[in-house]
Motif scaffolding. Structure first.
Motif, PDB file in Angstrom:
ATOM      1  N   LYS A  87      54.560  21.303  68.310  1.00 62.58           N
ATOM      2  CA  LYS A  87      55.697  21.089  67.417  1.00 62.58           C
ATOM      3  C   LYS A  87      56.998  21.601  68.039  1.00 62.58           C
ATOM      4  O   LYS A  87      58.042  20.951  67.933  1.00 62.58           O
ATOM      5  N   LYS A 104      58.356  19.257  70.757  1.00 64.59           N
ATOM      6  CA  LYS A 104      59.005  18.079  70.171  1.00 64.59           C
ATOM      7  C   LYS A 104      60.419  18.414  69.707  1.00 64.59           C
ATOM      8  O   LYS A 104      61.363  17.631  69.900  1.00 64.59           O
ATOM      9  N   LYS A 105      60.581  19.574  69.094  1.00 66.62           N
ATOM     10  CA  LYS A 105      61.905  19.980  68.612  1.00 66.62           C
ATOM     11  C   LYS A 105      62.838  20.291  69.780  1.00 66.62           C
ATOM     12  O   LYS A 105      64.030  19.985  69.734  1.00 66.62           O
TER      13      LYS A 105
END
Length: 261
Positions: A150, A153-154
């Motif tokens: 996650k 991705k950020k």
């Protein structure tokens, strides 16, 4: 007048940074003491870890406030060495590097020597005596890995937005830039405002990543992780300062400095 004002803001930013680095040294001492006395004292460790995480949140808030006055300084800080600046991502370290450090601490035999160096608290005490990071459960590792995906991705999203800002500046007509058209100043102001927003987003991601890691691991593991990260950061800062001095004083700002997520 504008130059004088920018210089004043830069000095405030540098002072904020030095205060933070001084706090890192205190955190290291506190973590060493807490880990050496950690038996049956998880509450004390938990309180200390919580305080350190909140200290980072406070520091990030100060950076955000100062970046709104002049953001560019954070992307190539004069108080860093050139080698440190070459490793920056959005004015700091990549949040995903926090998780990579966890993998190092609980990983292969080839990494054991590095872990022992980073976590050594004194000549007579080995913090690995109780397992700590090497005792991460499968459930913990699964959560850490999910967080890693996650965060990456950020990071990629923020990096892409930054690249778009740079492309917008590059698309300005050369004639306007050379002739000093007022529209150029407006475009540059807009660019810096956008980068200040991204810096705040990056700092928020750094903080959130740190907070979520602490939620997954035990208080002892969190303290071990924080100690390793702070020792690594201070070591890189010192090595960068020495290298800058050896290279003939390049990066004097860092040479004069007494280094953070």
């Amino acid at each position: 007048m504008e130059s004088s004002s920018s210089y004043g803001v830069e000095k405030l930013q540098e002072r904020c940074y030095k205060e933070w680095m001084g706090l890192q040294t205190k955190h290291i001492d506190d973590l060493k003491e807490a880990l050496m006395c950690q038996q049956n004292n998880d509450h004390k460790l938990e309180d200390l870890v919580g305080k350190i995480v909140n200290d980072f949140k406070t520091y990030a808030g100060k950076r955000s406030e100062l970046s709104r006055r002049c953001c560019a300084n954070y992307f190539a800080p004069s108080w860093n060495s050139p080698i440190e600046n070459s490793m920056l991502w959005m004015g700091g370290c990549r949040p995903s590097s926090f998780i990579r450090l966890i993998y190092v601490l609980c990983g292969s035999q080839a990494e054991t020597q590095l872990s022992q160096y980073l976590l050594k608290v004194d000549e007579n005490f080995d913090v690995n005596h109780g397992g700590f990071m090497s005792d991460l459960t499968a459930t913990q590792l699964g959560k850490i890995n999910e967080l890693h995906m996650k965060v990456i991705k950020k990071e990629d999203k923020i990096t892409k937005t930054s690249a778009n800002f740079q492309e917008d500046v590059a698309d300005m007509p050369i004639a306007d830039v050379v002739l000093g058209d007022a529209a150029v100043d407006d475009a540059l102001d807009k660019h810096e405002e956008g980068m200040a927003v991204l810096l705040a987003e990056a700092d928020k991601l750094r903080f959130e990543t740190l907070r979520k890691i602490v939620e997954v691991v035990t208080p002892v593991q969190a303290a071990e992780f924080l100690l390793a990260g702070k020792r690594l950061q201070l070591s890189l800062h010192e090595r960068g300062r020495v290298r800058a001095h050896v290279c003939g004083g390049v990066g004097d700002g860092a040479g004069k400095s007494d280094r953070t997520t």
